[in-house]
Design a protein around this motif. Sequence first.
Motif, mmCIF file in Angstrom:
data_model
loop_
_atom_site.group_PDB
_atom_site.id
_atom_site.type_symbol
_atom_site.label_atom_id
_atom_site.label_comp_id
_atom_site.label_asym_id
_atom_site.label_seq_id
_atom_site.Cartn_x
_atom_site.Cartn_y
_atom_site.Cartn_z
ATOM 1 N N ASP A 23 0.829 -1.202 0.000
ATOM 2 C CA ASP A 23 0.000 0.000 0.000
ATOM 3 C C ASP A 23 0.871 1.263 0.000
ATOM 4 N N LEU A 24 1.958 1.240 0.764
ATOM 5 C CA LEU A 24 2.875 2.388 0.793
ATOM 6 C C LEU A 24 3.544 2.566 -0.565
ATOM 7 N N LEU A 25 3.945 1.469 -1.182
ATOM 8 C CA LEU A 25 4.551 1.544 -2.517
ATOM 9 C C LEU A 25 3.574 2.154 -3.514
ATOM 10 N N LYS A 26 2.324 1.702 -3.503
ATOM 11 C CA LYS A 26 1.317 2.267 -4.416
ATOM 12 C C LYS A 26 1.140 3.760 -4.175
ATOM 13 N N LYS A 27 1.115 4.156 -2.909
ATOM 14 C CA LYS A 27 0.958 5.578 -2.581
ATOM 15 C C LYS A 27 2.139 6.391 -3.101
ATOM 16 N N ARG A 28 3.353 5.894 -2.855
ATOM 17 C CA ARG A 28 4.544 6.614 -3.307
ATOM 18 C C ARG A 28 4.615 6.668 -4.834
ATOM 19 N N LEU A 29 4.253 5.581 -5.497
ATOM 20 C CA LEU A 29 4.241 5.585 -6.963
ATOM 21 C C LEU A 29 3.262 6.621 -7.495
ATOM 22 N N SER A 30 2.118 6.753 -6.848
ATOM 23 C CA SER A 30 1.126 7.729 -7.316
ATOM 24 C C SER A 30 1.645 9.151 -7.177
ATOM 25 N N GLU A 31 2.563 9.366 -6.246
ATOM 26 C CA GLU A 31 3.150 10.690 -6.054
ATOM 27 C C GLU A 31 4.200 11.018 -7.118
ATOM 28 N N LEU A 32 4.659 10.015 -7.840
ATOM 29 C CA LEU A 32 5.688 10.233 -8.865
ATOM 30 C C LEU A 32 5.135 10.886 -10.128
ATOM 31 N N GLY A 33 3.901 10.640 -10.426
ATOM 32 C CA GLY A 33 3.333 11.144 -11.668
ATOM 33 C C GLY A 33 3.180 10.027 -12.680
ATOM 34 N N ASP A 34 2.367 10.283 -13.680
ATOM 35 C CA ASP A 34 1.986 9.254 -14.660
ATOM 36 C C ASP A 34 3.158 8.712 -15.468
ATOM 37 N N THR A 35 4.046 9.583 -15.907
ATOM 38 C CA THR A 35 5.149 9.143 -16.766
ATOM 39 C C THR A 35 6.076 8.180 -16.020
ATOM 40 N N CYS A 36 6.470 8.550 -14.821
ATOM 41 C CA CYS A 36 7.339 7.672 -14.035
ATOM 42 C C CYS A 36 6.621 6.366 -13.699
ATOM 43 N N GLN A 37 5.362 6.467 -13.350
ATOM 44 C CA GLN A 37 4.608 5.254 -13.037
ATOM 45 C C GLN A 37 4.608 4.295 -14.219
ATOM 46 N N GLU A 38 4.280 4.814 -15.397
ATOM 47 C CA GLU A 38 4.222 3.963 -16.581
ATOM 48 C C GLU A 38 5.591 3.367 -16.900
ATOM 49 N N CYS A 71 13.557 8.367 -11.917
ATOM 50 C CA CYS A 71 12.289 8.008 -11.274
ATOM 51 C C CYS A 71 12.534 7.187 -10.016
ATOM 52 N N LEU A 72 13.448 6.234 -10.091
ATOM 53 C CA LEU A 72 13.774 5.414 -8.920
ATOM 54 C C LEU A 72 14.388 6.257 -7.811
ATOM 55 N N ASP A 73 15.205 7.227 -8.188
ATOM 56 C CA ASP A 73 15.796 8.116 -7.196
ATOM 57 C C ASP A 73 14.709 8.948 -6.512
ATOM 58 N N ARG A 74 13.765 9.443 -7.298
ATOM 59 C CA ARG A 74 12.648 10.205 -6.722
ATOM 60 C C ARG A 74 11.821 9.320 -5.792
ATOM 61 N N LEU A 75 11.624 8.064 -6.187
ATOM 62 C CA LEU A 75 10.873 7.124 -5.349
ATOM 63 C C LEU A 75 11.604 6.894 -4.021
ATOM 64 N N ARG A 76 12.913 6.737 -4.072
ATOM 65 C CA ARG A 76 13.706 6.580 -2.852
ATOM 66 C C ARG A 76 13.553 7.798 -1.941
ATOM 67 N N GLN A 77 13.569 8.984 -2.539
ATOM 68 C CA GLN A 77 13.421 10.217 -1.755
ATOM 69 C C GLN A 77 12.048 10.263 -1.088
ATOM 70 N N LEU A 78 11.023 9.820 -1.794
ATOM 71 C CA LEU A 78 9.679 9.793 -1.217
ATOM 72 C C LEU A 78 9.614 8.825 -0.033
ATOM 73 N N TYR A 79 10.314 7.711 -0.137
ATOM 74 C CA TYR A 79 10.346 6.749 0.968
ATOM 75 C C TYR A 79 11.069 7.317 2.182
ATOM 76 N N LYS A 80 12.070 8.127 1.958
ATOM 77 C CA LYS A 80 12.818 8.711 3.065
ATOM 78 C C LYS A 80 11.963 9.658 3.893
ATOM 79 N N ARG A 81 10.939 10.208 3.272
ATOM 80 C CA ARG A 81 10.018 11.110 3.970
ATOM 81 C C ARG A 81 9.225 10.384 5.048
ATOM 82 N N THR A 82 9.046 9.089 4.877
ATOM 83 C CA THR A 82 8.162 8.339 5.765
ATOM 84 C C THR A 82 8.711 8.168 7.146
#
Length: 82
Positions: A23-38, A71-82
């Motif tokens: 669930d956390l992964l899905k939430k963080r992915l949604s914060e990345l935006g459509d292009t990164c998600q795809e 995109c992966l770097d941005r995802l890592r940064q989003l996880y660090k916020r948690t």
Amino acid sequence: MLFQLSDSSKTVIQQLVEKSDFDLLKKRLSELGDTCQELLHLSADGYSDREIAAKMEYKTADVVKTSRLRCLDRLRQLYKRT
């Protein structure tokens, strides 16, 4: 404490942890935006950088690789916020 639980209890707890992680992964992915998600979904589904470039209209496979790493770097940064 987890080591004191029965096997069935451990399984239930592990499933809850995995669902929480998913669930956390899905939430963080949604914060990345459509292009990164795809891009990340296609990569996870086994598409090559060349195939992703054609599908998403990137100029080259190298651009896909660089974009995926960003995109992966941005995802890592989003996880660090948690």
